[in-house]
Design a protein around this motif. Structure first.
Motif, short mmCIF file in Angstrom:
data_model
loop_
_atom_site.label_atom_id
_atom_site.label_comp_id
_atom_site.label_asym_id
_atom_site.label_seq_id
_atom_site.Cartn_x
_atom_site.Cartn_y
_atom_site.Cartn_z
N PHE A 227 0.79 -1.24 0.00
CA PHE A 227 0.00 0.00 0.00
C PHE A 227 0.83 1.29 0.00
O PHE A 227 0.26 2.38 -0.01
N GLY A 228 2.15 1.20 0.02
CA GLY A 228 2.96 2.41 0.07
C GLY A 228 3.04 3.12 -1.27
O GLY A 228 2.49 2.67 -2.28
N ASN A 229 3.71 4.24 -1.28
CA ASN A 229 4.04 4.94 -2.53
C ASN A 229 5.46 4.56 -2.92
O ASN A 229 6.33 4.38 -2.06
N GLU A 230 5.71 4.47 -4.21
CA GLU A 230 6.99 4.00 -4.70
C GLU A 230 8.17 4.75 -4.09
O GLU A 230 9.19 4.14 -3.71
N TYR A 231 8.05 6.06 -3.94
CA TYR A 231 9.18 6.84 -3.42
C TYR A 231 9.47 6.51 -1.96
O TYR A 231 10.58 6.72 -1.48
N ASP A 232 8.49 5.98 -1.21
CA ASP A 232 8.74 5.52 0.15
C ASP A 232 9.23 4.07 0.15
O ASP A 232 10.09 3.70 0.95
N ILE A 233 8.66 3.26 -0.73
CA ILE A 233 9.03 1.83 -0.77
C ILE A 233 10.53 1.67 -1.03
O ILE A 233 11.19 0.84 -0.40
N VAL A 234 11.08 2.44 -1.96
CA VAL A 234 12.49 2.27 -2.33
C VAL A 234 13.44 2.69 -1.20
O VAL A 234 14.62 2.35 -1.25
N ARG A 235 12.94 3.41 -0.21
CA ARG A 235 13.78 3.73 0.95
C ARG A 235 14.12 2.47 1.73
O ARG A 235 15.19 2.37 2.33
N TYR A 236 13.21 1.49 1.71
CA TYR A 236 13.40 0.25 2.45
C TYR A 236 13.84 -0.90 1.54
O TYR A 236 14.49 -1.84 2.01
N PHE A 237 13.49 -0.81 0.28
CA PHE A 237 13.86 -1.84 -0.70
C PHE A 237 14.45 -1.13 -1.92
O PHE A 237 13.74 -0.86 -2.90
N PRO A 238 15.74 -0.81 -1.88
CA PRO A 238 16.36 0.00 -2.94
C PRO A 238 16.25 -0.61 -4.34
O PRO A 238 16.26 0.13 -5.33
N GLU A 239 16.15 -1.95 -4.45
CA GLU A 239 16.07 -2.60 -5.77
C GLU A 239 14.63 -2.76 -6.25
O GLU A 239 14.38 -3.32 -7.32
N TYR A 240 13.66 -2.27 -5.48
CA TYR A 240 12.24 -2.44 -5.82
C TYR A 240 11.93 -1.83 -7.19
O TYR A 240 12.23 -0.66 -7.45
N PHE A 241 11.32 -2.65 -8.05
CA PHE A 241 10.95 -2.16 -9.38
C PHE A 241 9.91 -3.10 -9.98
O PHE A 241 10.08 -4.32 -9.96
N LEU A 242 8.83 -2.54 -10.49
CA LEU A 242 7.77 -3.30 -11.14
C LEU A 242 7.65 -2.81 -12.57
O LEU A 242 7.61 -1.61 -12.82
N ASP A 243 7.56 -3.74 -13.51
CA ASP A 243 7.57 -3.36 -14.92
C ASP A 243 6.68 -4.30 -15.73
O ASP A 243 6.88 -5.52 -15.74
N TYR A 244 5.66 -3.73 -16.36
CA TYR A 244 4.79 -4.49 -17.27
C TYR A 244 4.98 -3.93 -18.67
O TYR A 244 4.90 -2.72 -18.89
N ARG A 245 5.24 -4.83 -19.63
CA ARG A 245 5.41 -4.41 -21.02
C ARG A 245 4.50 -5.25 -21.91
O ARG A 245 4.43 -6.46 -21.77
#
Length: 494
Positions: A227-245
């Motif tokens: 439920f977080g916002n991406e800019y907060d999530i990456v503070r705790y999980f620096p490699e966090y990335f979701l990508d749909y193509r």
């Protein structure tokens, strides 16, 4: 494990990611322990001492000078914690064999895959420098990231249960929280959790927890991811990335793309799941069905795709590199996530056991009717694809970095006409029977001339492997074996 090596098939083997041969002429080779660690940290494997592999990949026995001493040295070293972090073997996992065609003695060591809580298996009392994994080329040192992943996976409490004491409940995206609550209410109307306020609701579903330090409520790792916002999530999980193509046309790089870092939406798992799911099902045909006066817009394929997408997210190592990638093409869907398969690829395919990397995330998805509890999700996907007549899904696991992918093809399997299949089998069986009969007749003539002969002599005469020759001899009722393993010869029955 025993199916990895069968002595009767010795001549058909080559080194690969589950088999390794070593000459061991001067005693136990140091590289044996690298391989032990490698097999234990992957799928298990077999180490064979007293054998070498030539340039063509064929195995040849070199024999062991003192097998009993070598065996004792092996067990002594294996039980030395300064050399090996854990002994995974039982007594019958180490065996010696006498090769009757050469008279050489070999030692076979079956190494099982370590359990999640036993990894990493390392050597030389060096956690980061002595942990190995196996690939087709051989043994390789694990990176610090891979070792840390194995250490995290030891715990019964998964990493997403951690309370993030530096985060505040207000950091969560309230629209995502309410969207989740609405989904839960639709699935379970009248559920007791409906009466709870947002903070208490987040606590009971595992998205928030009370800190042991300040006794206040904070988001858990699962709550922040969901439920977080991406800019907060990456503070705790620096490699966090979701990508749909979405790329139905190979000429165009992609026709639709969703990225967690775009800044155009929350970038959390809950919103990503539904944005992606609604795109991957848009081309699925829905048969017209009614229930209670309402049309049912759901099919086994829809349910399988929900399971596949949730399974990808639930088993992601959010500390791993390159993030979650979902690629939709015109005829297939590829779901890829960081992290190895905790139960192993074979068990994942069989089902019946569940060991998610993120238990709290699984619970949250289950509460809105997404995902399975009992490890039946992946087998269900395979069953649906079988019923649809599509090509079997492909599970792949790669290391450096650790990643898992599931490929779902919307392509019909190439059907073989029953008559053609029967004819092919009939022709093949007939040819094999004729060839077998001719070889048996050659054996009879050879034994008539020589009276007795060793397996290796007959194999050389027939130009067959010793294993195949041994199988032929065992099928011949008019041939008998005489002597022990070392002195065994064959002759025509009298």
């Amino acid at each position: 494990m025993k199916e990895v090596f069968d002595l009767s098939r010795f001549d058909s083997y080559k080194e690969d990611n589950r088999r390794e041969v070593k000459k061991a002429e001067g005693g136990l080779p140091n590289s044996l322990w690298d391989t032990y660690s490698s097999f234990a940290n992957c799928y298990g494997g077999v180490i064979i001492l007293g054998v070498k592999e030539d340039r063509e990949g064929k195995w040849h026995t070199t024999g062991l000078k003192n097998a009993s001493k070598l065996k004792k040295d092996f067990w002594d070293t294996l039980n030395n914690r300064k050399k090996v972090s854990i002994n995974l073997l039982k007594d019958d996992d180490v065996e010696t064999f006498l090769m009757e065609d050469t008279g050489d003695v070999i030692m076979v060591i079956w190494v099982p895959a370590a359990k999640r809580e036993q990894k990493p298996v390392f050597i030389n009392d060096d956690l980061f420098g002595g942990t190995f994994r196996r690939n087709w080329e051989g043994d390789y040192h694990c990176t610090r990231l891979q070792v840390k992943t194995m250490l995290r996976d030891q715990a019964e409490e998964t990493m997403d249960m951690e309370v993030l004491e530096e985060a505040e409940i207000e950091d969560l995206n309230i629209d995502s929280v309410h969207g989740y609550r609405n989904s839960h209410k639709s699935f379970k109307p009248g559920h007791p959790f409906e009466r709870l306020d947002d903070n208490e609701y987040l606590r009971v579903i595992g998205a928030a927890g009370v800190s042991k330090e300040d006794k206040r409520l904070h988001p858990t790792a699962a709550g922040m991811l969901m439920f977080g916002n991406e800019y907060d999530i990456v503070r705790y999980f620096p490699e966090y990335f979701l990508d749909y193509r979405e790329n139905p046309d190979t000429v165009i790089r992609w026709t639709d793309r969703i990225q967690s870092s775009s800044g155009e939406w929350s970038g959390n798992l809950f919103d990503f799941y539904f944005r992606v799911y609604n795109r991957i099902i848009k081309d699925i045909k829905v048969p017209f069905k009614m229930k209670g006066g309402f049309r049912i817009d759901d099919t086994p394929v829809h349910r399988a795709l929900r399971e596949a997408l949730a399974n990808c997210i639930i088993n992601t190592d959010f500390y791993g590199k390159y993030g979650v990638i979902i690629l939709k093409e015109s005829d297939k869907l590829i779901l890829e996530n960081p992290g190895y398969i905790r139960l192993g690829k074979e068990q994942m395919r069989l089902g019946g056991r569940s060991d998610p990397r993120n238990k709290s995330l699984m619970k949250m998805f289950n509460m809105i009717d997404i995902g399975e509890h009992a490890g039946s999700g992946v087998p269900n996907i395979f069953n649906v694809w079988e019923e649809e007549g599509w090509e079997e899904p492909i599970i792949e696991e790669s290391f450096e970095p650790d990643r898992t992918s599931l490929t779902l093809k919307f392509i019909e399997k190439q059907a073989i006409k029953t008559s053609d299949k029967k004819q092919a089998i009939k022709t093949s069986d007939k040819k094999q029977a004729i060839k077998t009969g001719k070889n048996m007749e050659k054996i009879r003539l050879y034994l008539q001339k020589h009276e007795t002969a060793r397996t290796s002599d007959i194999a050389q005469f027939l130009e067959l492997s010793t294993a195949r020759t041994r199988a032929l001899l065992s099928e011949m009722e008019d041939v008998e074996a005489v002597g022990t393993n070392r002195t065994r010869v064959y002759r025509l029955r009298r």
